[in-house]
Scaffold this motif. Structure first.
Motif, PDB file in Angstrom:
ATOM      1  N   THR A 158       0.832  -1.206   0.000  1.00 15.41           N
ATOM      2  CA  THR A 158       0.000   0.000   0.000  1.00 15.41           C
ATOM      3  C   THR A 158       0.865   1.253   0.000  1.00 15.41           C
ATOM      4  OG1 THR A 158      -0.166  -0.105   2.415  1.00 15.41           O
ATOM      5  CG2 THR A 158      -1.956  -1.119   1.132  1.00 15.41           C
ATOM      6  N   ARG A 169       3.139  12.174  15.741  1.00 19.61           N
ATOM      7  CA  ARG A 169       1.751  11.689  15.649  1.00 19.61           C
ATOM      8  C   ARG A 169       1.029  11.887  16.973  1.00 19.61           C
ATOM      9  NH1 ARG A 169      -0.577   7.431  12.284  1.00 19.61           N
ATOM     10  NH2 ARG A 169      -2.198   6.229  13.327  1.00 19.61           N
ATOM     11  N   ASN A 218      -4.024   8.487  18.346  1.00 19.83           N
ATOM     12  CA  ASN A 218      -4.296   7.870  17.047  1.00 19.83           C
ATOM     13  C   ASN A 218      -3.633   6.487  16.986  1.00 19.83           C
ATOM     14  OD1 ASN A 218      -5.108   7.445  14.445  1.00 19.83           O
ATOM     15  ND2 ASN A 218      -3.915   9.113  13.545  1.00 19.83           N
ATOM     16  N   HIS A 227       1.055  -5.324  11.994  1.00 15.58           N
ATOM     17  CA  HIS A 227       1.283  -6.107  10.772  1.00 15.58           C
ATOM     18  C   HIS A 227       1.833  -7.483  11.114  1.00 15.58           C
ATOM     19  CE1 HIS A 227       1.096  -1.935   9.542  1.00 15.58           C
ATOM     20  NE2 HIS A 227       0.956  -2.297   8.291  1.00 15.58           N
ATOM     21  N   THR A 286      -9.509  -2.293  21.294  1.00 11.57           N
ATOM     22  CA  THR A 286      -9.432  -2.998  20.011  1.00 11.57           C
ATOM     23  C   THR A 286      -8.007  -2.972  19.473  1.00 11.57           C
ATOM     24  OG1 THR A 286      -9.955  -0.918  18.917  1.00 11.57           O
ATOM     25  CG2 THR A 286     -11.799  -2.397  19.364  1.00 11.57           C
ATOM     26  N   ARG A 337      -3.283  -6.316  10.150  1.00 10.36           N
ATOM     27  CA  ARG A 337      -3.236  -6.510   8.703  1.00 10.36           C
ATOM     28  C   ARG A 337      -2.093  -7.448   8.335  1.00 10.36           C
ATOM     29  NH1 ARG A 337      -1.662  -4.368   3.654  1.00 10.36           N
ATOM     30  NH2 ARG A 337       0.027  -2.843   3.841  1.00 10.36           N
ATOM     31  N   PRO A 346       2.433   2.771  11.310  1.00 12.09           N
ATOM     32  CA  PRO A 346       1.605   3.740  10.589  1.00 12.09           C
ATOM     33  C   PRO A 346       2.287   4.044   9.263  1.00 12.09           C
ATOM     34  CG  PRO A 346       2.997   4.910  12.130  1.00 12.09           C
ATOM     35  CD  PRO A 346       3.346   3.435  12.260  1.00 12.09           C
ATOM     36  N   SER A 347       1.647   4.809   8.412  1.00 10.93           N
ATOM     37  CA  SER A 347       2.309   5.245   7.191  1.00 10.93           C
ATOM     38  C   SER A 347       3.565   6.047   7.558  1.00 10.93           C
ATOM     39  CB  SER A 347       1.343   6.070   6.348  1.00 10.93           C
ATOM     40  OG  SER A 347       0.717   7.070   7.140  1.00 10.93           O
ATOM     41  N   GLU A 366      -3.389   3.732   1.343  1.00  9.71           N
ATOM     42  CA  GLU A 366      -3.381   2.850   2.500  1.00  9.71           C
ATOM     43  C   GLU A 366      -4.518   1.833   2.448  1.00  9.71           C
ATOM     44  OE1 GLU A 366      -3.970   5.968   2.432  1.00  9.71           O
ATOM     45  OE2 GLU A 366      -2.518   7.118   3.595  1.00  9.71           O
ATOM     46  N   SER A 367      -4.379   0.819   3.321  1.00  8.24           N
ATOM     47  CA  SER A 367      -5.326  -0.288   3.359  1.00  8.24           C
ATOM     48  C   SER A 367      -6.738   0.164   3.733  1.00  8.24           C
ATOM     49  CB  SER A 367      -4.845  -1.321   4.384  1.00  8.24           C
ATOM     50  OG  SER A 367      -4.822  -0.749   5.674  1.00  8.24           O
ATOM     51  N   ARG A 402     -12.199   3.177   6.877  1.00  7.08           N
ATOM     52  CA  ARG A 402     -11.370   3.861   5.878  1.00  7.08           C
ATOM     53  C   ARG A 402     -11.391   3.048   4.599  1.00  7.08           C
ATOM     54  NH1 ARG A 402      -4.993   4.668   6.889  1.00  7.08           N
ATOM     55  NH2 ARG A 402      -4.983   2.430   6.425  1.00  7.08           N
ATOM     56  N   SER A 427     -12.618   5.823  14.255  1.00  8.53           N
ATOM     57  CA  SER A 427     -11.221   5.674  13.864  1.00  8.53           C
ATOM     58  C   SER A 427     -10.556   7.029  14.067  1.00  8.53           C
ATOM     59  CB  SER A 427     -11.154   5.246  12.405  1.00  8.53           C
ATOM     60  OG  SER A 427      -9.816   5.061  12.030  1.00  8.53           O
ATOM     61  N   GLY A 456      -7.940   8.411  13.414  1.00  7.20           N
ATOM     62  CA  GLY A 456      -7.232   9.019  12.296  1.00  7.20           C
ATOM     63  C   GLY A 456      -8.135   9.900  11.445  1.00  7.20           C
TER      64      GLY A 456
HETATM   65  O1  TXA Z   1      -1.889   0.446   4.338  1.00  2.00           O
HETATM   66  C1  TXA Z   1      -1.827   0.790   5.517  1.00  2.00           C
HETATM   67  O2  TXA Z   1      -2.764   0.596   6.313  1.00  2.00           O
HETATM   68  C2  TXA Z   1      -0.540   1.456   5.996  1.00  2.00           C
HETATM   69  C3  TXA Z   1       0.603   0.451   5.815  1.00  2.00           C
HETATM   70  C4  TXA Z   1       1.891   0.924   6.408  1.00  2.00           C
HETATM   71  O3  TXA Z   1       0.209  -0.775   6.345  1.00  2.00           O
HETATM   72  N1  TXA Z   1      -0.660   1.916   7.331  1.00  2.00           N
HETATM   73  C5  TXA Z   1      -1.416   2.993   7.661  1.00  2.00           C
HETATM   74  O4  TXA Z   1      -1.360   3.342   8.995  1.00  2.00           O
HETATM   75  O5  TXA Z   1      -2.054   3.626   6.869  1.00  2.00           O
HETATM   76  P1  TXA Z   1      -1.879   4.739   9.552  1.00  2.00           P
HETATM   77  O6  TXA Z   1      -1.491   4.732  10.966  1.00  2.00           O
HETATM   78  O7  TXA Z   1      -1.391   5.837   8.708  1.00  2.00           O
HETATM   79  O8  TXA Z   1      -3.438   4.637   9.476  1.00  2.00           O
HETATM   80  C6  TXA Z   1      -4.115   3.735  10.324  1.00  2.00           C
HETATM   81  C7  TXA Z   1      -5.571   4.111  10.429  1.00  2.00           C
HETATM   82  C8  TXA Z   1      -5.769   5.382  11.216  1.00  2.00           C
HETATM   83  O9  TXA Z   1      -6.820   6.117  10.628  1.00  2.00           O
HETATM   84  C9  TXA Z   1      -6.152   4.860  12.588  1.00  2.00           C
HETATM   85  O10 TXA Z   1      -6.941   5.772  13.315  1.00  2.00           O
HETATM   86  C10 TXA Z   1      -6.908   3.597  12.236  1.00  2.00           C
HETATM   87  O11 TXA Z   1      -6.233   3.058  11.124  1.00  2.00           O
HETATM   88  N2  TXA Z   1      -6.835   2.619  13.339  1.00  2.00           N
HETATM   89  C11 TXA Z   1      -5.761   1.975  13.817  1.00  2.00           C
HETATM   90  N3  TXA Z   1      -6.086   1.190  14.864  1.00  2.00           N
HETATM   91  C12 TXA Z   1      -7.421   1.339  15.038  1.00  2.00           C
HETATM   92  C13 TXA Z   1      -8.361   0.785  15.959  1.00  2.00           C
HETATM   93  N4  TXA Z   1      -7.989  -0.055  16.926  1.00  2.00           N
HETATM   94  N5  TXA Z   1      -9.653   1.172  15.834  1.00  2.00           N
HETATM   95  C14 TXA Z   1     -10.034   2.018  14.857  1.00  2.00           C
HETATM   96  N6  TXA Z   1      -9.193   2.573  13.969  1.00  2.00           N
HETATM   97  C15 TXA Z   1      -7.899   2.242  14.055  1.00  2.00           C
END
Ligand code: TXA
Ligand code: MG
Length: 344
Positions: free
Chosen positions: A38, A61, A65, A70, A120, A124, A145-146, A183-184, A198, A232, A234
Motif C-alpha cells: 500500500t 503523531r 491515534n 502487521h 481494540t 493486517r 503507521p504510514s 493505504e489499506s 477507511r 477511527s 485518524g
Molecule cells: O496500508 C496501511 O494501512 C498502511 C501500511 C503501512 O500498512 N498503514 C497505515 O497506517 O495507513 P496509519 O497509521 O497511517 O493509518 C491507520 C488508520 C488510522 O486512521 C487509525 O486511526 C486507524 O487506522 N486505526 C488503527 N487502529 C485502530 C483501531 N484499533 N480502531 C479504529 N481505527 C484504528
C-alpha cells in the motif's frame, strides 16, 4: 537518532542480508521504514511499548491515534486478539495477504499504546514479499503507521521516506514504488454489522459481496465535528495535505477545464487526469487517466508531494468518481483539501 541507514531490498532472497539487518534492528527495538504493497510503513516491534512510543515521536503523531499491527502469517493473529469472529476468518481467507485491515478485540499481549488505549487492535497481513520477510525474520508483529510526518501525504517511495524521516529513524528499506499507492481498507468487526472506517484498495463493493451488509462510517466522506467521538481516530485529523491550499473541483471534462482556466493566477496549479493536460492553461500535475483508478491510486500521494516541490500555492484538484477504488481516492483527496469542494 544520528544516522539513518538506507538499504535496498527488492527481493527477499537476493537481498536477504539487508532483510536480516532490518529485522534485527526491529527485534532490538529500533525504528525501520519498510515497504508494503500500500504505502511505506514506519515500523517497530508491536509488543515493545518503548519501541512503539518512538514511532509517535518520529512522526509527530498525536498519541490518541492508534496504529495498525502487521503480521506475516495467519498464525500470528490469534495471540493479538481475544477472539476471531467468523467474518474475520472469511475476510482473511479472501483478502489476506493484502490491503485490508481488521479491527478486532485486543488481547493483553498488545500494549495499550499501540491502540491508543482502545480495547481494540487493527491487524493486517500485507502481501508485499519484503514486508512479510522482514516481519517473519523479526519474529514479532510490527506496529506501523504510514511512514510520513504526521499530516503529510503518505510515502509511496523510499525518497518520500528519506524526505520525511532522515535523522528520525534507524533505517529505511527501499523496495521501489508501492504497487497500490494508498493505504489499506480499515474495517471494524466490533459491532453487529461490519463497519468501513477507511476505504482502500479492497473496495466496499468487494466487502459487500463477501459480507452482505457493510455500514459505511459517516466520516469516510464527511468532516468530523469539533468534539465528535470518532470510530477511527485518524479520521479527525487533517491528512495527506501538501503545503498548498487544495480545492476539489467536481464537474465534467469541459467544466473542470473552464473552471481551472478561469483561475489563472500565480501559484495556481491543476491536479488533473492525464487527458485534461492539453486543455489546461495553468501548470498541471496529472495523477493518471480518468478511467484508471489503480493508476490514480499509485500516483496520488506522489503528485501531492510534487505540487509542493513545484511551488504550488493553490491546487485545483479534479474530483474522481466515487465508485470502487474511487471511494478511497475521494476520502484522501477530501482530507487533503480540508473538505473544500466546488461543485459545478
Ligand atoms: O496500508 C496501511 O494501512 C498502511 C501500511 C503501512 O500498512 N498503514 C497505515 O497506517 O495507513 P496509519 O497509521 O497511517 O493509518 C491507520 C488508520 C488510522 O486512521 C487509525 O486511526 C486507524 O487506522 N486505526 C488503527 N487502529 C485502530 C483501531 N484499533 N480502531 C479504529 N481505527 C484504528
Ligand atoms: Mg497515515
Amino acid at each position: 537518532m544520528e544516522q539513518t541507514k538506507l538499504l535496498k531490498a527488492f527481493d527477499p532472497e537476493a537481498d536477504s542480508e539487508n532483510i536480516a539487518l532490518a529485522a534485527a534492528t526491529l527485534a532490538a527495538g529500533g525504528l525501520v521504514a519498510i515497504p508494503t504493497e500500500t504505502v511505506y510503513g514506519l515500523a517497530a516491534n508491536a509488543l515493545d511499548s518503548a519501541a512503539v512510543g518512538k514511532i509517535f515521536v518520529a512522526k509527530g503523531r498525536p498519541q490518541d491515534n492508534p496504529l495498525i499491527v502487521h503480521i506475516s502469517d495467519l498464525e500470528m493473529l490469534a495471540p493479538l486478539v481475544l477472539r476471531v469472529p467468523e467474518a474475520a476468518r472469511v475476510l482473511a481467507d479472501r483478502f489476506w495477504p493484502g490491503p485490508l485491515t481488521l479491527v478486532l478485540p485486543r488481547s493483553e499481549a498488545v500494549p495499550p499504546i499501540v491502540s491508543a488505549g482502545l480495547p481494540t487492535v487493527a491487524v493486517r497481513l500485507p502481501s508485499h514479499p519484503v514486508a512479510r520477510a522482514i516481519i517473519r525474520q523479526a519474529g514479532v508483529p510490527l506496529a506501523a503507521p504510514s511512514a510520513n510526518l504526521s499530516g503529510r501525504p503518505s510515502t509511496t517511495t523510499a525518497q518520500h521516506c528519506i524526505t520525511d524521516l532522515t535523522g528520525k529513524v534507524d533505517m529505511i528499506v527501499d523496495a521501489g514504488p508501492c504497487p497500490v499507492g494508498i493505504e489499506s481498507t480499515v474495517l471494524s468487526l466490533m459491532g453487529e454489522t461490519p463497519r468501513l472506517l477507511r476505504p482502500g484498495a479492497v473496495t466496499l463493493e468487494q466487502l459487500q459481496e463477501v459480507l452482505g451488509r457493510v455500514e459505511v462510517d459517516r466520516l469516510v466522506l464527511q468532516q468530523a465535528a469539533a468534539e465528535e467521538p470518532v470510530a477511527s481516530p485518524g479520521m479527525k485529523y487533517k491528512h495527506y495535505a501538501p503545503r498548498a491550499r487544495v480545492t476539489l473541483v467536481q464537474g465534467d471534462d469541459a467544466q473542470y477545464a473552464a473552471y481551472v482556466n478561469a483561475h489563472r493566477e500565480e501559484g495556481t496549479f491543476a491536479l488533473c487526469f492525464t487527458g485534461d493536460l492539453p486543455h489546461l492553461a495553468v501548470p498541471a500535475v496529472d495523477y493518471g487517466p480518468k478511467g484508471d483508478q489503480a493508476e490514480q491510486a499509485r500516483r496520488l500521494f506522489g503528485a501531492l508531494r510534487l505540487l509542493d516541490m513545484r511551488g504550488a500555492r493553490w491546487v485545483l484538484a479534479r474530483y474522481p468518481s466515487q465508485e470502487q477504488m474511487g471511494l478511497a481516492l475521494c476520502n484522501r483527496l477530501l482530507r487533503s483539501a480540508g473538505f473544500e469542494v466546488v461543485r459545478l
